[in-house]
Structure formats: C-alpha cells, structure tokens
Design a protein around this motif. Sequence first.
Motif, PDB file in Angstrom:
ATOM      1  N   MET A   1       2.947 101.636 -19.290  1.00  0.00           N
ATOM      2  CA  MET A   1       3.783 100.515 -18.936  1.00  0.00           C
ATOM      3  C   MET A   1       4.162  99.362 -19.727  1.00  0.00           C
ATOM      4  SD  MET A   1       3.468  97.872 -15.287  1.00  0.00           S
ATOM      5  CE  MET A   1       3.782  99.346 -14.244  1.00  0.00           C
ATOM      6  N   VAL A   2       5.410  98.873 -19.896  1.00  0.00           N
ATOM      7  CA  VAL A   2       5.843  97.966 -20.851  1.00  0.00           C
ATOM      8  C   VAL A   2       4.950  96.667 -20.629  1.00  0.00           C
ATOM      9  CG1 VAL A   2       7.623  96.508 -21.802  1.00  0.00           C
ATOM     10  CG2 VAL A   2       8.190  98.802 -21.317  1.00  0.00           C
ATOM     11  N   GLY A   3       4.485  96.095 -21.507  1.00  0.00           N
ATOM     12  CA  GLY A   3       3.718  94.860 -21.361  1.00  0.00           C
ATOM     13  C   GLY A   3       4.592  93.505 -21.634  1.00  0.00           C
ATOM     14  N   ILE A   4       4.360  92.530 -20.791  1.00  0.00           N
ATOM     15  CA  ILE A   4       5.351  91.478 -20.823  1.00  0.00           C
ATOM     16  C   ILE A   4       4.596  90.122 -20.935  1.00  0.00           C
ATOM     17  CG2 ILE A   4       6.974  90.170 -19.228  1.00  0.00           C
ATOM     18  CD1 ILE A   4       7.686  92.597 -17.916  1.00  0.00           C
ATOM     19  N   ILE A   5       5.095  89.308 -21.975  1.00  0.00           N
ATOM     20  CA  ILE A   5       4.276  87.957 -22.244  1.00  0.00           C
ATOM     21  C   ILE A   5       5.439  87.038 -21.997  1.00  0.00           C
ATOM     22  CG2 ILE A   5       3.376  86.506 -23.801  1.00  0.00           C
ATOM     23  CD1 ILE A   5       2.374  89.119 -25.368  1.00  0.00           C
ATOM     24  N   LEU A   6       5.194  86.245 -20.997  1.00  0.00           N
ATOM     25  CA  LEU A   6       5.821  84.943 -20.689  1.00  0.00           C
ATOM     26  C   LEU A   6       5.583  83.666 -21.488  1.00  0.00           C
ATOM     27  CD1 LEU A   6       5.861  85.105 -16.848  1.00  0.00           C
ATOM     28  CD2 LEU A   6       7.493  86.565 -18.292  1.00  0.00           C
ATOM     29  N   ALA A   7       6.399  83.059 -22.083  1.00  0.00           N
ATOM     30  CA  ALA A   7       5.881  81.985 -23.039  1.00  0.00           C
ATOM     31  C   ALA A   7       6.925  80.844 -23.028  1.00  0.00           C
ATOM     32  CB  ALA A   7       5.819  82.539 -24.564  1.00  0.00           C
ATOM     33  N   SER A   8       6.371  79.430 -23.255  1.00  0.00           N
ATOM     34  CA  SER A   8       7.278  78.483 -22.801  1.00  0.00           C
ATOM     35  C   SER A   8       6.542  77.307 -23.383  1.00  0.00           C
ATOM     36  CB  SER A   8       7.405  78.332 -21.293  1.00  0.00           C
ATOM     37  OG  SER A   8       6.590  77.731 -20.698  1.00  0.00           O
ATOM     38  N   HIS A   9       7.394  76.099 -23.298  1.00  0.00           N
ATOM     39  CA  HIS A   9       6.923  74.887 -23.651  1.00  0.00           C
ATOM     40  C   HIS A   9       6.397  74.351 -22.297  1.00  0.00           C
ATOM     41  CE1 HIS A   9       9.873  75.351 -26.966  1.00  0.00           C
ATOM     42  NE2 HIS A   9       9.540  74.206 -27.422  1.00  0.00           N
ATOM     43  N   GLY A  10       5.399  73.671 -22.436  1.00  0.00           N
ATOM     44  CA  GLY A  10       4.708  73.026 -20.907  1.00  0.00           C
ATOM     45  C   GLY A  10       4.315  74.133 -20.184  1.00  0.00           C
ATOM     46  N   GLY A  11       4.449  73.931 -18.708  1.00  0.00           N
ATOM     47  CA  GLY A  11       3.855  74.693 -17.849  1.00  0.00           C
ATOM     48  C   GLY A  11       5.053  75.730 -17.291  1.00  0.00           C
ATOM     49  N   PHE A  12       5.837  75.801 -17.693  1.00  0.00           N
ATOM     50  CA  PHE A  12       7.088  76.577 -17.302  1.00  0.00           C
ATOM     51  C   PHE A  12       6.657  77.930 -16.988  1.00  0.00           C
ATOM     52  CE2 PHE A  12      11.300  78.697 -18.023  1.00  0.00           C
ATOM     53  CZ  PHE A  12      11.739  78.739 -16.790  1.00  0.00           C
ATOM     54  N   ALA A  13       6.108  78.477 -18.071  1.00  0.00           N
ATOM     55  CA  ALA A  13       5.814  80.083 -17.932  1.00  0.00           C
ATOM     56  C   ALA A  13       4.704  80.265 -16.986  1.00  0.00           C
ATOM     57  CB  ALA A  13       5.197  80.497 -19.366  1.00  0.00           C
ATOM     58  N   ASP A  14       3.692  79.557 -16.777  1.00  0.00           N
ATOM     59  CA  ASP A  14       2.779  79.413 -15.938  1.00  0.00           C
ATOM     60  C   ASP A  14       3.398  79.389 -14.472  1.00  0.00           C
ATOM     61  OD1 ASP A  14       0.854  79.403 -17.785  1.00  0.00           O
ATOM     62  OD2 ASP A  14      -0.072  77.394 -17.217  1.00  0.00           O
ATOM     63  N   GLY A  15       4.238  78.584 -14.124  1.00  0.00           N
ATOM     64  CA  GLY A  15       5.177  78.361 -13.054  1.00  0.00           C
ATOM     65  C   GLY A  15       5.964  79.455 -12.818  1.00  0.00           C
ATOM     66  N   ILE A  16       6.457  80.205 -13.483  1.00  0.00           N
ATOM     67  CA  ILE A  16       7.338  81.311 -13.328  1.00  0.00           C
ATOM     68  C   ILE A  16       6.657  82.520 -13.005  1.00  0.00           C
ATOM     69  CG2 ILE A  16       7.835  82.084 -15.629  1.00  0.00           C
ATOM     70  CD1 ILE A  16      11.124  82.037 -14.801  1.00  0.00           C
ATOM     71  N   PHE A  17       5.331  82.469 -13.562  1.00  0.00           N
ATOM     72  CA  PHE A  17       4.766  83.839 -13.337  1.00  0.00           C
ATOM     73  C   PHE A  17       4.262  83.884 -11.987  1.00  0.00           C
ATOM     74  CE2 PHE A  17       0.437  85.376 -13.156  1.00  0.00           C
ATOM     75  CZ  PHE A  17       0.280  86.587 -13.494  1.00  0.00           C
ATOM     76  N   GLN A  18       3.819  82.502 -11.567  1.00  0.00           N
ATOM     77  CA  GLN A  18       3.221  82.258 -10.180  1.00  0.00           C
ATOM     78  C   GLN A  18       4.501  82.627  -9.153  1.00  0.00           C
ATOM     79  OE1 GLN A  18       2.355  78.428  -8.999  1.00  0.00           O
ATOM     80  NE2 GLN A  18       0.704  79.231  -7.460  1.00  0.00           N
ATOM     81  N   SER A  19       5.526  82.246  -9.360  1.00  0.00           N
ATOM     82  CA  SER A  19       6.780  82.412  -8.518  1.00  0.00           C
ATOM     83  C   SER A  19       7.165  84.089  -8.465  1.00  0.00           C
ATOM     84  CB  SER A  19       8.125  81.914  -9.115  1.00  0.00           C
ATOM     85  OG  SER A  19       7.834  80.353  -8.884  1.00  0.00           O
ATOM     86  N   GLY A  20       7.153  84.669  -9.519  1.00  0.00           N
ATOM     87  CA  GLY A  20       7.371  85.955  -9.880  1.00  0.00           C
ATOM     88  C   GLY A  20       6.450  86.889  -8.900  1.00  0.00           C
ATOM     89  N   GLU A  21       5.315  86.521  -8.927  1.00  0.00           N
ATOM     90  CA  GLU A  21       4.056  87.089  -8.021  1.00  0.00           C
ATOM     91  C   GLU A  21       4.389  86.923  -6.450  1.00  0.00           C
ATOM     92  OE1 GLU A  21       0.021  86.985  -9.219  1.00  0.00           O
ATOM     93  OE2 GLU A  21       0.461  88.551 -10.705  1.00  0.00           O
ATOM     94  N   MET A  22       4.776  85.860  -6.185  1.00  0.00           N
ATOM     95  CA  MET A  22       5.249  85.209  -4.832  1.00  0.00           C
ATOM     96  C   MET A  22       6.171  86.245  -4.386  1.00  0.00           C
ATOM     97  SD  MET A  22       5.094  81.259  -4.432  1.00  0.00           S
ATOM     98  CE  MET A  22       5.797  81.500  -2.900  1.00  0.00           C
ATOM     99  N   ILE A  23       7.212  86.496  -5.331  1.00  0.00           N
ATOM    100  CA  ILE A  23       8.238  87.408  -4.959  1.00  0.00           C
ATOM    101  C   ILE A  23       8.045  88.623  -4.918  1.00  0.00           C
ATOM    102  CG2 ILE A  23      10.901  87.805  -5.423  1.00  0.00           C
ATOM    103  CD1 ILE A  23      11.083  84.647  -6.003  1.00  0.00           C
TER     104      ILE A  23
END
Length: 331
Positions: A1-23
């Motif tokens: 399975m393709v590995g995915i790394i989310l990266a950002s300035h500030g907490g954006f990547a952490d937040g979008i990771f959490q939102s993605g798992e919620m959905i």
Amino acid sequence: MVGIILASHGGFADGIFQSGEMIFGQQENVAHVILKPDEGPDDIYAKMEKAIESLDDKEQVLFLVDLWGGTPFNQASKFVEAHKDKWAIVAGMNLPMVIEAYASRFSMESAQEIATHIVETAKDGVKVMPEKLQPKEAVSMSAQETSQSTGSIPEGTVLGDGHIKYVLARIDSRLLHGQVATGWTKTTNPTRIIVVSDNVAKDNLRKTMISQAAPAGVKANTVPIQKMIEVEKDPRFGDTRALILFETPEDALKAIQGGVKINELNVGSMAYSEGKVNVNQVLAMNQKDVDTFKQLKELGVKFDVRKVPSSDREDMDKLLSKAQQLINEQK
C-alpha cells in the motif's frame, strides 16, 4: 500500500489527519509531521525522515503538503529527488485531497498515479455558496451536468437488466454527511445517492442541502418512501447503482415491507433524543427502534453495524439486548 506523509506549517497536518480519520476511518501507512514556529528546515527534515521509517512499505511514498515552495515542500523535495521515478509530492493539501488519496490506495499501487488523480478532486472540493459567486466556468459546468442528469427517459424504457442495484443501504440520522459523501461513496461507487424519507421530502431546505452535499460525479436527491417503492419497480433505473439513506429504522422497514429489495442494512448513526438510551458512541435507541430492528430481522434483513468502512463490525444482537436492558432499567 502506498505510504502517505502529510506535512505542513503549524498544526494543519495534525488536524487534517484527525479529520480524515473521523470521515474515512483509521488509516495504516500514513504519517503526519508539522513545522512548529520555533523550528527550521533541519527539524522538519528530521521529522520526515522518521516518518518515512515508520511506513510499512517505503517503495511507494506520497507527500501531501500545504504550500508549494514552503519549507515542508522544500524538505520533502529532497527525499523525492532521490526517488523521483516512484515517489511524488502534491501541494495545496485540503481534506477532499486527503480523503481521495486514502480511497485511491484501494485501486492504485503507484504514488505518482495517485498524485495525478487527486489533483482534480482537490480542485472540485473548492466551491462557493451562494452559487452566483462561483467562477463562471464552474457554474457553466454545473449547469451542464444538471441538464444531462435530469433529461427525461420515456416511461417503459428498460435500462440494463431493469433492476436498480443497491450498493449500500444505510440508517443514519445525519443522512448525507462527510463520512457518507467520502468514505462510503468511495468504497461502494454509487452513481446516485437517494435519501428516502417522508419528512425530508417535505423540507425544501434539507433537500437542497442534501443535493449540494453530493460528491463530484454523483447525483443526490430525496424521495418519499412510496416513491422509492415505485422506483424499485421502474425498469428505467436498471443502470443505477444506488446508495440509499434512511433517517430511521422505521423508514427502512416501511420501504422494505413495500417491496424495496434490501437484504442488508448498514447501521451507522442514530442520534440521541429524549426517551432513548445510548447503546454505543453513535447509536441511541428507544423501544420502537428495538422492535423495528427485530421486525427487520424477521424479514431476513442482515445488519452491518459500522460508522465508517474501516471500522470493525459490531454484533447487532448484543446491541439490541443492551438497548432492551437499558430501556427496562429506565422504566
């Protein structure tokens, strides 16, 4: 399975990771890293290095970053440059992009193939309300799609084998929301989402909101229960792959008793209200609900109790027993 790394300035990547798992549910082979205000390029580089090491398969890696040319992008580029025949970066990360990347891993094995595919989804996720504010090109395309989808088919026409296909029938008090529009739509691939509800069919505002919440390429509409029973018998829907949404188990029972051929119900969410008991984090029932589920079971209907596709299935019999016990204690 393709590995995915989310990266950002500030907490954006952490937040979008959490939102993605919620959905879309819990994801394997995904990491998220952020550049804090007091950190520099070397810090985010070290975090990315550690994130890559955490992936199960390092053969195919996709970076989703916030800004083209920003520090996370620049540091990710150093890794991708050494694997430019297989790895990829996509900038402008938004939630539709992340969800589409997750879903694409079911059918695509290449990071670069997924990268190319998710760009259009990310663009489609940017919309404006009221619609008159939408750029002219997007409005024109929307009008064209509506015209094509509402073209009348002569009565008596038989499409496909003449029988509508139900890719998912779900009980969800929230009806069409993020988990349905992304997670379930991506895994079941419907051509149409149908909300079956007498109450919602009379509410023009809710009908409009449901229509607007449909994901790109899928038409959503609301019909009363009797209309759904008629659709079941209409051969013009023979080419339709339908995702059916019921607000309550009682609506599902009426439709099935009326002839709608649903063999399995996905039970996703039933909101709490006065007189109900909480059976788990997302399901609340009263005596009428318990009795309705028992009637459905007697009709041979099976239950798939899951909030999102990646969740583990729960035992409906145990949940009904728990609900009955709590209801009895409440008396």
